[in-house]
Write an enzyme that holds these catalytic residues in place. Structure first.
Site, PDB file in Angstrom:
ATOM      1  N   CYS A 117       0.800  -1.202  -0.074  1.00 38.54           N
ATOM      2  CA  CYS A 117      -0.133  -0.027   0.047  1.00 38.54           C
ATOM      3  C   CYS A 117       1.031   1.279   0.063  1.00 38.54           C
ATOM      4  CB  CYS A 117      -0.814   0.093   1.086  1.00 38.54           C
ATOM      5  SG  CYS A 117      -1.967   1.468   1.322  1.00 38.54           S
ATOM      6  N   CYS A 119       0.013   4.303   0.535  1.00 38.17           N
ATOM      7  CA  CYS A 119      -0.571   5.239   1.257  1.00 38.17           C
ATOM      8  C   CYS A 119      -0.102   5.249   3.019  1.00 38.17           C
ATOM      9  CB  CYS A 119      -2.042   5.543   1.128  1.00 38.17           C
ATOM     10  SG  CYS A 119      -2.580   5.364  -0.429  1.00 38.17           S
ATOM     11  N   CYS A 136      -1.647  -5.236  -1.448  1.00 33.02           N
ATOM     12  CA  CYS A 136      -2.939  -4.759  -1.913  1.00 33.02           C
ATOM     13  C   CYS A 136      -3.601  -5.779  -2.771  1.00 33.02           C
ATOM     14  CB  CYS A 136      -2.840  -3.479  -3.021  1.00 33.02           C
ATOM     15  SG  CYS A 136      -4.451  -3.034  -3.246  1.00 33.02           S
ATOM     16  N   CYS A 138      -5.269  -5.160   0.560  1.00 33.69           N
ATOM     17  CA  CYS A 138      -4.852  -5.266   2.089  1.00 33.69           C
ATOM     18  C   CYS A 138      -6.020  -5.993   2.958  1.00 33.69           C
ATOM     19  CB  CYS A 138      -4.344  -3.982   2.757  1.00 33.69           C
ATOM     20  SG  CYS A 138      -5.843  -3.017   3.026  1.00 33.69           S
ATOM     21  N   CYS A 147     -10.725   0.867   2.191  1.00 36.46           N
ATOM     22  CA  CYS A 147      -9.556   1.338   1.606  1.00 36.46           C
ATOM     23  C   CYS A 147      -9.286   2.912   1.837  1.00 36.46           C
ATOM     24  CB  CYS A 147      -9.801   1.082   0.082  1.00 36.46           C
ATOM     25  SG  CYS A 147      -8.416   1.813  -1.034  1.00 36.46           S
TER      26      CYS A 147
HETATM   27  S1  SF4 Z   1      -6.970  -1.714  -0.678  1.00 37.31           S
HETATM   28 FE1  SF4 Z   1      -6.533   0.304  -0.616  1.00 37.31          FE
HETATM   29  S2  SF4 Z   1      -5.799   0.920   1.380  1.00 37.31           S
HETATM   30 FE2  SF4 Z   1      -5.556  -1.207   1.083  1.00 37.31          FE
HETATM   31  S3  SF4 Z   1      -3.461  -1.759  -0.004  1.00 37.31           S
HETATM   32 FE3  SF4 Z   1      -4.713  -1.417  -1.646  1.00 37.31          FE
HETATM   33  S4  SF4 Z   1      -4.652   0.844  -1.956  1.00 37.31           S
HETATM   34 FE4  SF4 Z   1      -3.896   0.460   0.004  1.00 37.31          FE
END
Ligand code: SF4
Length: 176
Positions: A117, A119, A136, A138, A147
Site C-alpha cells: 500500500c 498510502c 494490496c 490489504c 480502503c
Molecule cells: S486496498 Fe486500498 S488501502 Fe488497501 S492496500 Fe490497496 S490501495 Fe492501500
C-alpha cells in the site's frame, strides 16, 4: 486419601490456581511471548494522504522505476479495474487519486516484488511486504472493504465516482 497422594494433589491444585487466577503460564525456555496478531505490521503505520504521495529523499529511484515499469503499471491498472468489478466498488470521483495510488502500487511492485500500500509510511518496506498485511488488496479491504487510499470506494462513500475503469490518459498525467 493418604498423605503421599495428598501432596501431588495439592501441588497440581496450586498450579491450576496460579494458571487460572493470574492467567500466567511461564513460557518454555527460549520461547518468546506473542506480541499480538501474527500478521500485524512490524511498524506502526502512519497514514499518508494520496495527495501527498511523494518519494522520500532516501529512495529516489531511477527514471525506469519511478512510477513502475510499463508492464507493471498496466498490470496494476487492470488489477484495480477488475477488483472494483468483483467487489462492487468504484474509483474516486477524482480519478487522479485512483491513478496516483495505482502508480504507487506499481512502484512498490517493481521495487519490492509486491504492491505494498503506497498510502502509509513504513520503517522497513521489505519486512512489511513479507508480512503481507498491507499488500494490496490489504486485509482491511479484503475483510471490511476499507480502503484508506480511496482507491476502492463503496457506493455509499461520499467521494465515490461512477467509474470502474481507469483511463490511460489520466494514468499518464499523474506523477508520484
Ligand atoms: S486496498 Fe486500498 S488501502 Fe488497501 S492496500 Fe490497496 S490501495 Fe492501500
Amino acid at each position: 486419601m493418604n498423605v503421599d497422594m495428598l501432596i501431588p494433589k495439592l501441588l497440581s491444585l496450586l498450579l491450576l490456581w496460579v494458571t487460572i487466577v493470574r492467567g500466567f503460564i511461564p513460557p518454555a525456555p527460549g520461547q518468546q511471548k506473542s506480541q499480538g496478531h501474527p500478521k500485524a505490521p512490524v511498524s506502526r503505520p502512519v497514514l499518508v494522504p494520496p495527495s501527498e504521495l511523494v518519494l522520500s529523499a532516501t529512495e529516489v529511484p531511477s527514471e525506469a522505476s519511478k512510477a513502475g515499469s510499463a508492464g507493471t503499471l498496466k498490470a496494476m491498472q487492470k488489477f484495480a479495474e477488475k477488483y472494483c468489478e468483483i467487489t462492487d466498488t468504484y474509483f474516486c470521483s477524482d480519478l487522479e487519486i485512483a491513478a496516483t495510488v495505482v502508480k504507487g502500487l506499481a512502484k512498490h511492485k517493481d521495487e519490492y516484488g509486491a504492491p505494498l500500500c503506497p498510502c502509509r509510511h513504513y520503517e522497513d518496506k521489505a519486512a512489511e511486504v513479507s508480512i503481507a498485511y498491507w499488500n494490496c488488496p490489504c486485509v482491511p479491504m479484503r475483510e471490511r472493504k476499507e480502503c484508506h487510499c480511496m482507491l476502492f470506494l463503496t457506493p455509499d462513500n461520499p467521494f465515490v465516482g461512477k467509474e470502474q475503469k481507469l483511463p490511460d490518459d489520466v494514468l499518464a498525467k499523474v506523477q508520484v
